[in-house]
Motif scaffolding. Sequence first.
Motif, short mmCIF file in Angstrom:
data_model
loop_
_atom_site.label_atom_id
_atom_site.label_comp_id
_atom_site.label_asym_id
_atom_site.label_seq_id
_atom_site.Cartn_x
_atom_site.Cartn_y
_atom_site.Cartn_z
N ILE A 1 0.89 -1.40 -0.03
CA ILE A 1 0.07 -0.24 0.14
C ILE A 1 0.83 1.16 -0.18
CG2 ILE A 1 -2.01 -1.13 1.06
CD1 ILE A 1 -0.99 0.01 3.79
N ALA B 1 3.46 3.43 5.11
CA ALA B 1 2.65 2.74 6.06
C ALA B 1 3.63 1.93 6.77
CB ALA B 1 1.61 1.91 5.44
N GLY B 2 3.20 1.68 8.08
CA GLY B 2 4.13 0.86 8.92
C GLY B 2 3.92 -0.64 8.54
N ILE B 3 3.02 -1.05 7.92
CA ILE B 3 2.96 -2.39 7.32
C ILE B 3 4.02 -2.51 6.24
CG2 ILE B 3 1.23 -2.03 5.54
CD1 ILE B 3 -0.24 -4.55 6.44
N TRP C 1 -4.43 -6.11 6.81
CA TRP C 1 -4.66 -5.70 8.19
C TRP C 1 -6.33 -5.74 8.62
CZ3 TRP C 1 -4.13 -2.21 4.25
CH2 TRP C 1 -5.11 -1.12 4.32
N TRP D 1 -6.40 4.88 4.74
CA TRP D 1 -6.78 3.48 5.01
C TRP D 1 -8.15 3.31 5.15
CZ3 TRP D 1 -2.66 4.57 9.11
CH2 TRP D 1 -1.34 4.44 8.44
N SER E 1 -10.04 1.75 7.06
CA SER E 1 -10.25 1.75 8.73
C SER E 1 -10.34 3.32 9.01
CB SER E 1 -9.21 0.77 9.59
OG SER E 1 -7.93 1.01 9.00
N GLU E 2 -9.40 4.00 8.84
CA GLU E 2 -9.23 5.36 9.32
C GLU E 2 -10.21 6.42 8.51
OE1 GLU E 2 -6.91 3.29 9.32
OE2 GLU E 2 -6.97 3.22 11.54
N TRP F 1 -1.24 3.48 14.93
CA TRP F 1 -1.19 1.89 15.18
C TRP F 1 0.08 1.54 15.88
CZ3 TRP F 1 -3.86 -2.30 12.28
CH2 TRP F 1 -5.19 -1.88 11.96
N THR G 1 3.35 -1.19 14.66
CA THR G 1 3.19 -0.84 13.30
C THR G 1 3.73 0.61 12.90
OG1 THR G 1 1.10 -1.98 13.13
CG2 THR G 1 1.34 -0.34 11.53
N HIS G 2 3.42 1.41 14.06
CA HIS G 2 4.05 2.80 13.95
C HIS G 2 5.02 3.18 14.88
CE1 HIS G 2 0.05 4.39 11.89
NE2 HIS G 2 0.84 3.68 11.00
N ILE H 1 -1.81 -6.72 11.60
CA ILE H 1 -1.12 -6.63 10.38
C ILE H 1 -0.61 -7.71 10.08
CG2 ILE H 1 -0.81 -4.01 10.49
CD1 ILE H 1 2.11 -4.60 10.91
#
Length: 267
Positions: A17, A21-23, A68, A174, A176-177, A221, A225-226, A249
């Motif tokens: 993505i 992003a942390g992922i 996630w 995202w 979710s957000e 996250w 993640t973050h 994630i």
Amino acid sequence: STDSTVGESLNYKITGIDPGAGIMEATERAITDYELDEWDLVSGSSAAMTASLKKAYDAEEPIVVTGWTPHWKFAEYDLKYLEDPKGSYGGEEEIHTIGRTGLQEDMPEAHQVLSNFNWTEDEMGEVMIAIKDGEKPEVAAQTWIDTNPEKVAEWTEGIEKVDGDKIKLAYVAWDSEIASTNVMSIVLTSLGYDVTMLQVEAGPMWTAVADGSADASLAGWLPLTHATYAEKFDGKFEDLGTSMTGVKIGLVVPAYMDITSIEDLKK
Ligand SMILES: C[SH](C)CC(=O)O
């Protein structure tokens, strides 16, 4: 012809993505941890990832995505996380609300609502799925608020209204957000705030809260993640608590793929 390996069938590509992003950082870590030397992580966006997922799934073709929970894709498709025996993706994660330092004295009412904010994966899912099905985010959020007045009252009870104070919520697109930020925007508006939602990438989101150009974000996250952002801005933001626990994630594949672990990508 001999069966192609998992890697060959996927051109050794993991569909990611947005790069900040942390992922994505976690996936680069997984590529190292599992010695996936021939593999590449392709960055793009959350929307592009779900479009690629749909295309592959509808054609029952192999695909590996950075995934996630909570996310509507698990309601839409039969998917599974690849096991992560080396723990590259950490364990149970939480979604935190973060605020700029000074928020409590400047905007005590918003600080309280943001600190109170919490909801379940199913509650977020109602908003996410309505948006996925074509509803405008603000309409999907308003519908959820209208049908869950008691939940919203938990966040806002006893909080005085304000008179048009400006507040800026930073978030990343995202799914979710998008859901949580649109719900919170309407709740803060109902308390008299003049709300701006600032859609940026993950790095600029954390930076905006840390430098005070945004007042808060519902998209923190943690703990893993973050972690890089939280460490970089340690002392320059306030953690206002968790809005959801038990999130996750990892690498996600359709159930029709006969692999079960990230280890299997090496075959
Ligand atoms: C895509 S997850 C919602 C958050 C992250 O990976 O930074």
